[in-house]
Write a protein that holds these residues in place. Structure first.
Motif, PDB file in Angstrom:
ATOM      1  N   HIS A 132     -17.706   9.249  18.331  1.00  0.00           N
ATOM      2  CA  HIS A 132     -18.304  10.214  19.658  1.00  0.00           C
ATOM      3  C   HIS A 132     -19.508  10.848  19.340  1.00  0.00           C
ATOM      4  N   ASN A 133     -19.822  11.357  17.973  1.00  0.00           N
ATOM      5  CA  ASN A 133     -21.169  11.887  17.811  1.00  0.00           C
ATOM      6  C   ASN A 133     -22.397  10.805  18.184  1.00  0.00           C
ATOM      7  N   MET A 134     -22.040   9.628  17.713  1.00  0.00           N
ATOM      8  CA  MET A 134     -23.252   8.596  17.994  1.00  0.00           C
ATOM      9  C   MET A 134     -23.234   8.475  19.523  1.00  0.00           C
ATOM     10  N   ARG A 135     -22.216   8.617  20.193  1.00  0.00           N
ATOM     11  CA  ARG A 135     -22.307   8.640  21.810  1.00  0.00           C
ATOM     12  C   ARG A 135     -23.128   9.697  22.365  1.00  0.00           C
ATOM     13  N   THR A 136     -23.310  10.789  21.536  1.00  0.00           N
ATOM     14  CA  THR A 136     -24.066  12.042  21.986  1.00  0.00           C
ATOM     15  C   THR A 136     -25.243  12.237  21.276  1.00  0.00           C
ATOM     16  N   LEU A 137     -25.760  11.426  20.504  1.00  0.00           N
ATOM     17  CA  LEU A 137     -26.587  11.611  19.494  1.00  0.00           C
ATOM     18  C   LEU A 137     -28.105  11.996  20.263  1.00  0.00           C
ATOM     19  N   ASN A 138     -28.163  11.507  21.458  1.00  0.00           N
ATOM     20  CA  ASN A 138     -29.385  12.035  22.249  1.00  0.00           C
ATOM     21  C   ASN A 138     -29.827  13.370  22.292  1.00  0.00           C
ATOM     22  N   PHE A 139     -28.772  14.283  22.159  1.00  0.00           N
ATOM     23  CA  PHE A 139     -28.822  15.682  22.482  1.00  0.00           C
ATOM     24  C   PHE A 139     -29.463  16.445  21.025  1.00  0.00           C
ATOM     25  N   ILE A 140     -29.800  15.490  19.885  1.00  0.00           N
ATOM     26  CA  ILE A 140     -30.175  16.109  18.800  1.00  0.00           C
ATOM     27  C   ILE A 140     -31.698  16.021  19.237  1.00  0.00           C
ATOM     28  N   LYS A 141     -32.529  17.158  18.801  1.00  0.00           N
ATOM     29  CA  LYS A 141     -33.962  17.093  19.167  1.00  0.00           C
ATOM     30  C   LYS A 141     -34.644  16.664  18.351  1.00  0.00           C
ATOM     31  N   SER A 142     -34.250  16.685  16.955  1.00  0.00           N
ATOM     32  CA  SER A 142     -35.213  16.496  16.011  1.00  0.00           C
ATOM     33  C   SER A 142     -35.134  14.639  15.691  1.00  0.00           C
ATOM     34  N   LYS A 143     -36.136  14.084  15.798  1.00  0.00           N
ATOM     35  CA  LYS A 143     -36.264  12.581  15.687  1.00  0.00           C
ATOM     36  C   LYS A 143     -35.811  12.176  14.226  1.00  0.00           C
ATOM     37  N   THR A 144     -36.316  13.013  13.187  1.00  0.00           N
ATOM     38  CA  THR A 144     -36.037  12.644  11.938  1.00  0.00           C
ATOM     39  C   THR A 144     -34.482  12.495  11.549  1.00  0.00           C
ATOM     40  N   LYS A 145     -33.899  13.498  12.330  1.00  0.00           N
ATOM     41  CA  LYS A 145     -32.651  13.807  12.001  1.00  0.00           C
ATOM     42  C   LYS A 145     -31.575  12.674  12.743  1.00  0.00           C
ATOM     43  N   ARG A 146     -31.944  12.262  14.074  1.00  0.00           N
ATOM     44  CA  ARG A 146     -31.435  11.533  14.838  1.00  0.00           C
ATOM     45  C   ARG A 146     -31.516  10.020  13.896  1.00  0.00           C
ATOM     46  N   HIS A 147     -32.619   9.803  13.255  1.00  0.00           N
ATOM     47  CA  HIS A 147     -32.940   8.581  12.476  1.00  0.00           C
ATOM     48  C   HIS A 147     -31.883   8.534  11.307  1.00  0.00           C
ATOM     49  N   ARG A 148     -31.760   9.602  10.504  1.00  0.00           N
ATOM     50  CA  ARG A 148     -31.038   9.849   9.196  1.00  0.00           C
ATOM     51  C   ARG A 148     -29.725   9.571   9.705  1.00  0.00           C
ATOM     52  N   ILE A 149     -29.150  10.269  10.778  1.00  0.00           N
ATOM     53  CA  ILE A 149     -27.946   9.779  11.315  1.00  0.00           C
ATOM     54  C   ILE A 149     -27.442   8.436  11.640  1.00  0.00           C
ATOM     55  N   ALA A 150     -28.420   7.870  12.285  1.00  0.00           N
ATOM     56  CA  ALA A 150     -28.289   6.508  12.804  1.00  0.00           C
ATOM     57  C   ALA A 150     -28.450   5.476  11.435  1.00  0.00           C
ATOM     58  N   ARG A 151     -29.182   5.723  10.750  1.00  0.00           N
ATOM     59  CA  ARG A 151     -29.091   4.885   9.443  1.00  0.00           C
ATOM     60  C   ARG A 151     -28.014   5.059   8.455  1.00  0.00           C
ATOM     61  N   GLU A 152     -27.410   6.267   8.598  1.00  0.00           N
ATOM     62  CA  GLU A 152     -26.175   6.591   7.739  1.00  0.00           C
ATOM     63  C   GLU A 152     -25.053   5.802   8.383  1.00  0.00           C
ATOM     64  N   THR A 153     -25.122   5.801   9.697  1.00  0.00           N
ATOM     65  CA  THR A 153     -24.081   4.999  10.601  1.00  0.00           C
ATOM     66  C   THR A 153     -24.250   3.729  10.319  1.00  0.00           C
ATOM     67  N   LEU A 154     -25.379   2.974  10.118  1.00  0.00           N
ATOM     68  CA  LEU A 154     -25.425   1.500   9.935  1.00  0.00           C
ATOM     69  C   LEU A 154     -25.110   1.254   8.610  1.00  0.00           C
ATOM     70  N   ASP A 155     -25.579   1.914   7.474  1.00  0.00           N
ATOM     71  CA  ASP A 155     -25.245   1.707   6.304  1.00  0.00           C
ATOM     72  C   ASP A 155     -23.867   2.080   5.668  1.00  0.00           C
ATOM     73  N   ILE A 156     -23.363   2.869   6.403  1.00  0.00           N
ATOM     74  CA  ILE A 156     -21.962   3.281   5.756  1.00  0.00           C
ATOM     75  C   ILE A 156     -20.723   3.449   6.747  1.00  0.00           C
ATOM     76  N   TYR A 157     -20.855   3.903   7.917  1.00  0.00           N
ATOM     77  CA  TYR A 157     -19.635   4.116   8.584  1.00  0.00           C
ATOM     78  C   TYR A 157     -19.526   2.657   9.517  1.00  0.00           C
ATOM     79  N   ALA A 158     -20.287   1.889  10.013  1.00  0.00           N
ATOM     80  CA  ALA A 158     -20.127   0.702  10.573  1.00  0.00           C
ATOM     81  C   ALA A 158     -19.517  -0.086   9.602  1.00  0.00           C
ATOM     82  N   PRO A 159     -20.102  -0.411   8.323  1.00  0.00           N
ATOM     83  CA  PRO A 159     -19.247  -1.273   7.458  1.00  0.00           C
ATOM     84  C   PRO A 159     -18.189  -1.143   6.985  1.00  0.00           C
ATOM     85  N   LEU A 160     -17.833   0.121   6.968  1.00  0.00           N
ATOM     86  CA  LEU A 160     -16.450   0.744   6.579  1.00  0.00           C
ATOM     87  C   LEU A 160     -15.381   0.308   7.595  1.00  0.00           C
ATOM     88  N   ALA A 161     -15.915   0.462   8.912  1.00  0.00           N
ATOM     89  CA  ALA A 161     -15.064   0.188   9.885  1.00  0.00           C
ATOM     90  C   ALA A 161     -14.724  -1.551  10.081  1.00  0.00           C
TER      91      ALA A 161
END
Length: 752
Positions: free
Chosen positions: A178-207
């Motif tokens: 749900h947070n990834m579906r609403t990620l665009n509301f985060i203003k910081s591009k650096t923070k968005r990239h960190r969360i997206a990278r963490e999602t790709l490296d950790i959460y998606a593989p675990l799923a």
């Protein structure tokens, strides 16, 4: 707590962001502001549809409690904060999880972001739900720290924090989705990239590891859109062209497959699928091919009624079209570790096109989409985890391989590398001689197989037979191979092991074995170094009291001290000073120093080809000092001659390159070595000159050990001075200081 939506009433605001979806699990529709939040009655209806016996009163109480606790807190989008836990609960209802999981989703942020406590939740909703909420909270706390840690450290701590209940991970995955579906509301591009990278490296593989491919695919797609927007646009544009080109052929293939099934008397549902943009990008990146080279952009899925119908459908397809050799996989008889079951085949279809087809039953399809979550259902009048026949009764089974890597120890980067190897892999199926099945990544070797069977077998492997034939340990396994492992009594990593294994479990096991082996070697070496160093200083190692020394050096045990000495972190001089304070003489440098001479040459040198038994000779022709580049010459019957790299005598050995040994000074030489540097001084024959020379040398932390008059005239005198120095820099500093004296005419380094 969700990364994008720290309540605005808190001092450390977190932002959340947007994308409304058609349903809790469907592909996101174009971004727009959420117009509707699930109501309590709607959520209850979703859960009651698959679990009529649920405790609606308790779930309603949890809904009201979460709404009250989050109160006026707002998300970055401006929505009420309680919309987030409600949407997470809605996502989990699509997985048909039990009411405890749904209630946990509603409460998962209350402990972190509201006055609620674990004790209060336990009283209101029971200990089971309180434990689940606490487990999700622990994982959320790691997310908060993620900005200050590496991805490797974060994954290591994340896996360590996973409770024994798979529902904790499922709630956390829904929270992240749900947070990834609403990620665009985060203003910081650096923070968005960190969360997206963490999602790709950790959460998606675990799923994907636990088979929840619906989660994994959407998490990958959403992260991909934030990390590589240009690539997404380029691939999407090309897919538009592909759709226009293949729309009719795809429709024709779908109809043709339907006809083949009908002619075979089978009831089947046929659907086409388009490869996702992220999957295409991964293939482009991994295989270094162009978009035009990808032949499997479109595939087809057939759903039939029974397991037998799967094989009958495959036989009918192979009878109608030629199949592609090597492309058939039977995951029904041998399921993947996460429970995935299906038949995969490729055929040469109409117009010579290669067509990829998956064949499965409806239940298999549900497991393929929802993985471990597909096994929550009614059985024996109870709603809970009831796996199908052949599926592990332990819902955490799919993660055991990752847990075993964590148990092998090592640093966070090693764990990250090995865990990713464990999570991303195509598979091959091999058997023990007794018929036990082991699933390994494609390209796995007998060493990987040995570690898959048991760590002890991996640690002691010395050879292998595949299908009765002796093979090299680097031989890749193929489907159906029977692997027989030959073992030794000694646990020792195989030579060049890096080229022999590909699985995370084997790599982590071998690295653990190396650490144990190295510890034994350092312990043995440290004991020898300590005894030798103490003997050299005139101390009896057996008569000394080590307890006070251990305290001074801050070691917990004598074993740890010896290991440190074996690694070179503690020198013999340091040990002697700790054992008998004040015993080691001080040089003019004010530090404990030991003379560098032939007898103790090995204590000060390092080199790959430096044999411990070889005699060492520091050659007087160049008088090497620490800090100078040196080389060894292996001389028959004499040992190793140590020369400076610019010594004139080396020309005599140019034709014998095999006798040259690359040498260097070790830390002991730099820190505690005491060498003799020789200077030739020319000065005025005047009263007090020698006193001035002695004073300058002493002020420069040198110590004169010998002075030899070389020549003496009426006006000038030449003499040689041997000086105790630390290294070549030290002798150069002394020489420069002497040149500043008015009576000194010349100072030069004398070799030999």
């Amino acid at each position: 707590m969700a990364e994008g939506g720290k309540p605005k009433s808190k001092s450390h605001e977190k932002e959340l962001a947007p994308e409304l979806v058609n349903s809790a699990l469907n592909t996101p529709v174009p971004l727009k502001h959420p117009s509707k939040i699930l109501t309590q009655s709607e959520l209850l209806a979703l859960v009651r549809a698959y679990n009529p016996s649920m405790n609606g009163e308790l779930l309603g109480q949890a809904f009201e409690y979460a709404t009250k606790m989050h109160g006026s807190q707002l998300r970055a989008s401006g929505d009420p904060y309680f919309a987030h836990p409600v949407e997470v609960a809605g996502i989990l209802s699509q997985l048909r999880l039990d009411e405890a999981s749904i209630i946990t989703a509603l409460l998962h942020d209350t402990i972190e972001d509201t006055p609620a406590t674990s004790v209060e939740i336990s009283k209101l909703f029971g200990e089971d739900i309180a434990n689940l909420v606490q487990g999700v909270t622990k994982l959320t706390e790691l997310e908060v720290k993620a900005e200050r840690t590496t991805q490797a450290e974060n994954l290591q701590k994340f896996v360590l924090a996973l409770s024994k209940d798979i529902r904790v991970l499922l709630v956390k995955l829904a929270d992240r989705l749900h947070n990834m579906r609403t990620l665009n509301f985060i203003k910081s591009k650096t923070k968005r990239h960190r969360i997206a990278r963490e999602t790709l490296d950790i959460y998606a593989p675990l799923a994907r590891r636990i088979g929840v491919n619906r989660f994994a695919s959407e998490l990958e797609d959403l992260a991909f859109s934030h990390l590589y927007p240009d690539a997404l646009t380029a691939i999407s544009n090309q897919l538009v062209e592909v759709r226009a080109k293949f729309a009719l052929p795809t429709e024709q293939v779908t109809r043709k497959i339907g006809q083949i099934l009908e002619n075979a008397g089978l009831n089947g549902k046929v659907s086409g699928r388009e490869k996702r943009a992220y999957s295409i990008w991964r293939k482009l990146d991994r295989k270094s091919v162009s978009f035009a080279d990808i032949s499997d952009i479109y595939g087809f899925r057939i759903l039939v009624d029974t397991n037998e119908d799967c094989y009958l459908a495959m036989a009918a397809l192979h009878a109608a079209w030629s199949y592609v050799p090597g492309r058939f996989k039977d995951y029904i008889s041998i399921p993947k570790p996460n429970g995935y079951r299906s038949l995969h085949t490729s055929v040469v279809g109409p117009h010579g096109q290669r067509v990829e087809i998956q064949i499965r039953t409806g239940q298999m399809d549900r497991v393929a989409e929802y993985g471990v979550a597909a096994h929550w259902k009614y059985k024996n009048s109870t709603y809970g985890y009831h796996p199908d026949n052949g599926i592990s009764s332990d819902p955490m089974e799919a993660l055991r391989g990752i847990f075993s890597i964590l148990e092998d120890g090592g640093d966070a980067e090693d764990f990250f590398e090995n865990a990713k190897l464990e999570m991303f892999s195509d598979q091959v199926f091999a058997f023990t001689p007794k018929g036990d099945l082991h699933v390994l990544p494609r390209g796995a070797t007998p060493v990987d197989f040995a570690y898959a069977v048991h760590t002890k077998i991996g640690d002691t492997i010395v050879g292998a037979k595949i299908n009765g034939t002796n093979v090299p340990l680097r031989t890749p396994l193929r489907n159906g191979d029977i692997v027989d492992i030959s073992r030794s009594d000694v646990r020792k990593p195989p030579p060049n092991w890096e080229s022999l294994v590909i699985t995370g479990k084997a790599r982590s096991g071998i690295r653990r074995l190396l650490r144990v082996s190295e510890r034994r070697e350092f312990l043995s070496l440290g004991k020898r170094v300590a005894r030798h160093a103490l003997h050299r200083l005139g101390l009896n190692a057996d008569s000394l009291n080590y307890e006070a020394a251990l305290e001074r050096l801050k070691f917990g045990s004598i074993e740890d001290l010896y290991i440190s000495m074996g690694k070179g972190a503690i020198t013999g001089t340091t040990l002697a000073e700790a054992l008998v304070p004040g015993y080691v003489r001080k040089s003019a440098l004010g530090q404990a120093r030991i003379a560098i001479d032939d007898e103790h040459g090995h204590d000060f040198l390092r080199g790959d080809k430096l044999e411990p038994s070889a005699a060492i000779h520091f050659m007087p022709c160049c008088s090497p000092l620490p800090g100078e580049r040196i080389v060894g010459i292996l001389t028959e019957g004499e040992g190793i001659q140590v020369h400076t790299i610019d010594c004139d005598r080396l020309v005599d050995h140019e034709a014998d390159e095999d006798t040259w040994i690359d040498l260097g000074w070790n830390d002991e030489a730099r820190q505690h070595g005491l060498a003799i540097g020789r200077l030739l001084l020319s000065c005025e024959n005047a009263k007090g000159v020698l006193a001035d020379v002695g004073r300058v040398i002493a002020n420069s932390d040198g110590n004169i050990v010998k002075i030899i008059t070389e020549s003496r005239g009426e006006d000038f005198i030449d003499f040689i001075v041997d000086i105790e120095v630390a290294d070549s820099t030290h002798i150069n500093v002394i020489a420069a200081s002497l040149r500043s004296l008015p009576a000194i005419v010349d100072v030069s380094r004398l070799r030999g």
